[in-house]
Write a protein that holds these residues in place. Structure first.
Motif, PDB file in Angstrom:
ATOM      1  N   ARG A  29     -69.731 -36.483  27.950  1.00  0.00           N
ATOM      2  CA  ARG A  29     -70.701 -37.086  28.860  1.00  0.00           C
ATOM      3  C   ARG A  29     -70.150 -37.005  30.275  1.00  0.00           C
ATOM      4  O   ARG A  29     -69.222 -37.723  30.651  1.00  0.00           O
ATOM      5  CB  ARG A  29     -70.983 -38.536  28.452  1.00  0.00           C
ATOM      6  CG  ARG A  29     -71.611 -38.669  27.069  1.00  0.00           C
ATOM      7  CD  ARG A  29     -72.609 -39.804  26.970  1.00  0.00           C
ATOM      8  NE  ARG A  29     -72.087 -41.072  27.455  1.00  0.00           N
ATOM      9  CZ  ARG A  29     -71.444 -41.963  26.701  1.00  0.00           C
ATOM     10  NH1 ARG A  29     -71.200 -41.692  25.420  1.00  0.00           N
ATOM     11  NH2 ARG A  29     -71.040 -43.108  27.202  1.00  0.00           N
ATOM     12  N   VAL A  30     -70.737 -36.094  31.051  1.00  0.00           N
ATOM     13  CA  VAL A  30     -70.290 -35.864  32.430  1.00  0.00           C
ATOM     14  C   VAL A  30     -71.484 -35.879  33.381  1.00  0.00           C
ATOM     15  O   VAL A  30     -71.470 -35.211  34.419  1.00  0.00           O
ATOM     16  CB  VAL A  30     -69.529 -34.527  32.541  1.00  0.00           C
ATOM     17  CG1 VAL A  30     -68.203 -34.577  31.804  1.00  0.00           C
ATOM     18  CG2 VAL A  30     -70.385 -33.361  32.032  1.00  0.00           C
ATOM     19  N   GLY A  31     -72.534 -36.620  33.011  1.00  0.00           N
ATOM     20  CA  GLY A  31     -73.749 -36.586  33.803  1.00  0.00           C
ATOM     21  C   GLY A  31     -74.394 -35.212  33.716  1.00  0.00           C
ATOM     22  O   GLY A  31     -74.378 -34.577  32.662  1.00  0.00           O
ATOM     23  N   TYR A  32     -74.923 -34.746  34.835  1.00  0.00           N
ATOM     24  CA  TYR A  32     -75.562 -33.425  34.868  1.00  0.00           C
ATOM     25  C   TYR A  32     -74.655 -32.378  35.512  1.00  0.00           C
ATOM     26  O   TYR A  32     -75.134 -31.405  36.107  1.00  0.00           O
ATOM     27  CB  TYR A  32     -76.899 -33.505  35.600  1.00  0.00           C
ATOM     28  CG  TYR A  32     -77.973 -34.211  34.809  1.00  0.00           C
ATOM     29  CD1 TYR A  32     -78.658 -33.568  33.796  1.00  0.00           C
ATOM     30  CD2 TYR A  32     -78.277 -35.538  35.071  1.00  0.00           C
ATOM     31  CE1 TYR A  32     -79.637 -34.216  33.062  1.00  0.00           C
ATOM     32  CE2 TYR A  32     -79.257 -36.207  34.343  1.00  0.00           C
ATOM     33  CZ  TYR A  32     -79.928 -35.534  33.334  1.00  0.00           C
ATOM     34  OH  TYR A  32     -80.890 -36.190  32.606  1.00  0.00           O
ATOM     35  N   ASP A  33     -73.353 -32.554  35.358  1.00  0.00           N
ATOM     36  CA  ASP A  33     -72.403 -31.576  35.868  1.00  0.00           C
ATOM     37  C   ASP A  33     -72.412 -30.359  34.951  1.00  0.00           C
ATOM     38  O   ASP A  33     -71.942 -30.406  33.815  1.00  0.00           O
ATOM     39  CB  ASP A  33     -70.996 -32.189  35.913  1.00  0.00           C
ATOM     40  CG  ASP A  33     -69.944 -31.199  36.380  1.00  0.00           C
ATOM     41  OD1 ASP A  33     -70.301 -30.062  36.761  1.00  0.00           O
ATOM     42  OD2 ASP A  33     -68.749 -31.559  36.355  1.00  0.00           O
ATOM     43  N   ALA A  48     -92.184 -46.171  31.593  1.00  0.00           N
ATOM     44  CA  ALA A  48     -91.744 -46.454  30.228  1.00  0.00           C
ATOM     45  C   ALA A  48     -90.331 -45.892  30.026  1.00  0.00           C
ATOM     46  O   ALA A  48     -90.131 -44.945  29.259  1.00  0.00           O
ATOM     47  CB  ALA A  48     -92.718 -45.835  29.227  1.00  0.00           C
ATOM     48  N   PRO A  49     -89.321 -46.455  30.704  1.00  0.00           N
ATOM     49  CA  PRO A  49     -87.963 -45.904  30.603  1.00  0.00           C
ATOM     50  C   PRO A  49     -87.361 -46.055  29.215  1.00  0.00           C
ATOM     51  O   PRO A  49     -87.599 -47.052  28.530  1.00  0.00           O
ATOM     52  CB  PRO A  49     -87.181 -46.718  31.641  1.00  0.00           C
ATOM     53  CG  PRO A  49     -87.965 -47.978  31.819  1.00  0.00           C
ATOM     54  CD  PRO A  49     -89.402 -47.603  31.622  1.00  0.00           C
ATOM     55  N   ILE A  50     -86.606 -45.066  28.812  1.00  0.00           N
ATOM     56  CA  ILE A  50     -85.881 -45.081  27.542  1.00  0.00           C
ATOM     57  C   ILE A  50     -84.460 -44.580  27.803  1.00  0.00           C
ATOM     58  O   ILE A  50     -84.224 -43.817  28.745  1.00  0.00           O
ATOM     59  CB  ILE A  50     -86.574 -44.206  26.477  1.00  0.00           C
ATOM     60  CG1 ILE A  50     -86.894 -42.807  27.046  1.00  0.00           C
ATOM     61  CG2 ILE A  50     -87.831 -44.875  25.951  1.00  0.00           C
ATOM     62  CD1 ILE A  50     -87.474 -41.857  26.027  1.00  0.00           C
ATOM     63  N   PRO A  51     -83.480 -44.989  26.992  1.00  0.00           N
ATOM     64  CA  PRO A  51     -82.082 -44.661  27.274  1.00  0.00           C
ATOM     65  C   PRO A  51     -81.660 -43.281  26.763  1.00  0.00           C
ATOM     66  O   PRO A  51     -80.901 -43.148  25.798  1.00  0.00           O
ATOM     67  CB  PRO A  51     -81.317 -45.773  26.543  1.00  0.00           C
ATOM     68  CG  PRO A  51     -82.189 -46.127  25.392  1.00  0.00           C
ATOM     69  CD  PRO A  51     -83.603 -45.972  25.888  1.00  0.00           C
ATOM     70  N   VAL A  52     -82.167 -42.236  27.405  1.00  0.00           N
ATOM     71  CA  VAL A  52     -81.794 -40.864  27.070  1.00  0.00           C
ATOM     72  C   VAL A  52     -80.875 -40.337  28.161  1.00  0.00           C
ATOM     73  O   VAL A  52     -81.230 -40.360  29.347  1.00  0.00           O
ATOM     74  CB  VAL A  52     -83.024 -39.957  26.921  1.00  0.00           C
ATOM     75  CG1 VAL A  52     -82.604 -38.511  26.673  1.00  0.00           C
ATOM     76  CG2 VAL A  52     -83.908 -40.445  25.788  1.00  0.00           C
ATOM     77  N   LEU A  53     -79.692 -39.877  27.767  1.00  0.00           N
ATOM     78  CA  LEU A  53     -78.674 -39.419  28.712  1.00  0.00           C
ATOM     79  C   LEU A  53     -78.211 -38.014  28.351  1.00  0.00           C
ATOM     80  O   LEU A  53     -78.328 -37.589  27.199  1.00  0.00           O
ATOM     81  CB  LEU A  53     -77.469 -40.374  28.673  1.00  0.00           C
ATOM     82  CG  LEU A  53     -77.745 -41.841  29.002  1.00  0.00           C
ATOM     83  CD1 LEU A  53     -76.538 -42.697  28.641  1.00  0.00           C
ATOM     84  CD2 LEU A  53     -78.105 -41.988  30.465  1.00  0.00           C
ATOM     85  N   PRO A  54     -77.658 -37.272  29.326  1.00  0.00           N
ATOM     86  CA  PRO A  54     -77.177 -35.920  29.034  1.00  0.00           C
ATOM     87  C   PRO A  54     -75.782 -35.922  28.405  1.00  0.00           C
ATOM     88  O   PRO A  54     -74.925 -36.734  28.768  1.00  0.00           O
ATOM     89  CB  PRO A  54     -77.150 -35.249  30.408  1.00  0.00           C
ATOM     90  CG  PRO A  54     -76.896 -36.387  31.356  1.00  0.00           C
ATOM     91  CD  PRO A  54     -77.592 -37.587  30.769  1.00  0.00           C
ATOM     92  N   ARG A  55     -75.560 -35.028  27.471  1.00  0.00           N
ATOM     93  CA  ARG A  55     -74.244 -34.820  26.857  1.00  0.00           C
ATOM     94  C   ARG A  55     -73.976 -33.315  26.881  1.00  0.00           C
ATOM     95  O   ARG A  55     -74.663 -32.551  26.194  1.00  0.00           O
ATOM     96  CB  ARG A  55     -74.248 -35.358  25.424  1.00  0.00           C
ATOM     97  CG  ARG A  55     -72.875 -35.710  24.864  1.00  0.00           C
ATOM     98  CD  ARG A  55     -73.029 -36.300  23.475  1.00  0.00           C
ATOM     99  NE  ARG A  55     -71.741 -36.762  22.954  1.00  0.00           N
ATOM    100  CZ  ARG A  55     -71.523 -37.124  21.699  1.00  0.00           C
ATOM    101  NH1 ARG A  55     -72.504 -37.066  20.821  1.00  0.00           N
ATOM    102  NH2 ARG A  55     -70.332 -37.532  21.309  1.00  0.00           N
TER     103      ARG A  55
END
Length: 385
Positions: free
Chosen positions: A278-282, A215-222
């Motif tokens: 927003r730099v991914g998981y850096d 059940a993917p949802i569009p949650v991204l790291p900031r």
């Protein structure tokens, strides 16, 4: 009632565990780390109405504020470090003040207590150490603060008293289904935890956990940074931030954005934020961000120029493209309920999120004051079935 597995022991997962346990569910809280060790441990503990314009998130926050006060009465306000300190939003220019007053007028129309602070002198009566170059601002008496890790621990402990159990140091690998409905989760290593429902409260990793559950949802790291000063005492009376903070919260820009946020803690340190990028998981250190935040803090509180920096910490906010959390059942995998994507408002919205999740589990009526349809995963085109 049945059995529910809550994935994620941050503040949102802890609140979901609390409310589900108090609703009579057998709850198992799982996390690959320790309670509150992720994003929750890298937040300021803000419970804000001041940064939310008229709309669904403000409605959710107003419910959450009421619930946090109830939790404080139940668990002990000192235990949570729940503080009704209020927020003070300051403008750094006349144009900024005009925009801030327009924003506050819209909030007042929605029922928020927002008080115009007309002059620099009025500001300094509220915060004596503020710069005398600031033209004015808006006072928000309803803003609160908690110590997020203490709050998460207290919620989990309270849920345990109602029969909840915890499994830390374990990671969910995927969903177990039968007849198109979820029946449990499979842990890395092969163990299966049977469940009638699973709550995805994995914070920044909510998108990845959604994928694992089908059940993917569009949650991204900031990514965001917070500076912590040496202990100097309670020199800042409110949560104080500049008007640019509201714009940064609402922005979709991936590039670095900074605004000034300053507040004291009960331990006497001063917290300084806030940045977003927003730099991914850096998780790397950025001297540029630290310098920007320090300079902004000194601009509005000149005394900070003489205060030493104790440490810098950074973490990831769970960002959704429309800046609203994902709360509700997923139509693709019956039995999965999402509770993530709150970005920087997760601590404030945690209580209301846990409350709504318990209602979804029970199939009970939703609160009239919150338009819950604004938060369901179905709002994303790739989720609808």
């Amino acid at each position: 009632m049945g059995r529910v597995v809550v994935i994620g022991a941050g503040i949102v997962g802890a609140a979901c565990t609390w409310y589900a346990a108090h609703a009579g569910w057998e709850v198992v809280l799982v996390d690959r780390g320790r309670p509150g060790a992720g994003t929750t441990s890298r937040g300021e503990g803000n419970l804000l109405v001041s940064d939310k314009g008229d709309g669904p998130e403000l409605d959710l926050m107003r419910l959450s504020r009421r619930l946090w006060l109830e939790l404080g009465d139940h668990l002990g306000r000192d235990r949570l470090e729940l503080d009704e300190k209020g927020g003070l939003v300051v403008a750094t220019s006349d144009a900024g003040l005009a925009g801030l007053r327009t924003f506050a007028a819209g909030q007042r129309a929605a029922g928020v207590d927002a008080i115009d602070v007309a002059t620099a002198g009025d500001l300094r009566r509220l915060e004596p150490l503020l710069s005398d170059r600031l033209p004015g601002g808006v006072l928000y008496p309803e803003d609160l603060q908690v110590q997020p890790v203490l709050a998460a621990d207290a919620l989990v402990a309270g849920a345990r008293q109602r029969g909840a159990s915890t499994r830390f140091g374990v990671e969910v690998e995927g969903a177990v289904t039968s007849g198109g409905r979820l029946t449990g989760v499979r842990l890395v290593g092969g163990e299966v935890l049977g469940a009638d429902a699973v709550v995805n409260a994995a914070g920044t990793w909510g998108g990845e956990v959604g994928v694992r559950l089908g059940a993917p949802i569009p949650v991204l790291p900031r990514r965001g940074f917070i500076l912590v000063t040496e202990p100097v005492g309670p020199l800042v009376r409110h949560k104080v931030y500049t008007a640019e903070y509201v714009d940064n919260v609402a922005s979709n820009d991936a590039a670095l954005q900074t605004s000034t946020v300053v507040e004291s803690t009960r331990g006497g340190t001063i917290l300084i934020g806030a940045s977003r990028e927003r730099v991914g998981y850096d998780a790397g250190m950025s001297p540029k961000v630290v310098a920007r935040l320090a300079a902004g803090a000194v601009e509005i509180f000149p005394f900070l120029r003489r205060v030493d920096l104790l440490r810098v910490y950074r973490g990831f906010r769970p960002y959704c493209p429309d800046h609203l959390p994902v709360i509700g059942p997923d139509p693709r995998v019956p039995g999965v309920i999402h509770a993530c994507g709150h970005e920087g408002a997760g601590i404030g919205l945690a209580a209301a999120t846990g409350y709504l999740v318990a209602r979804y589990l029970d199939g009970g009526p939703m609160p009239d004051e919150v338009p819950v349809s604004a938060f369901v995963p179905d709002r994303f085109a790739e989720v609808s079935v």
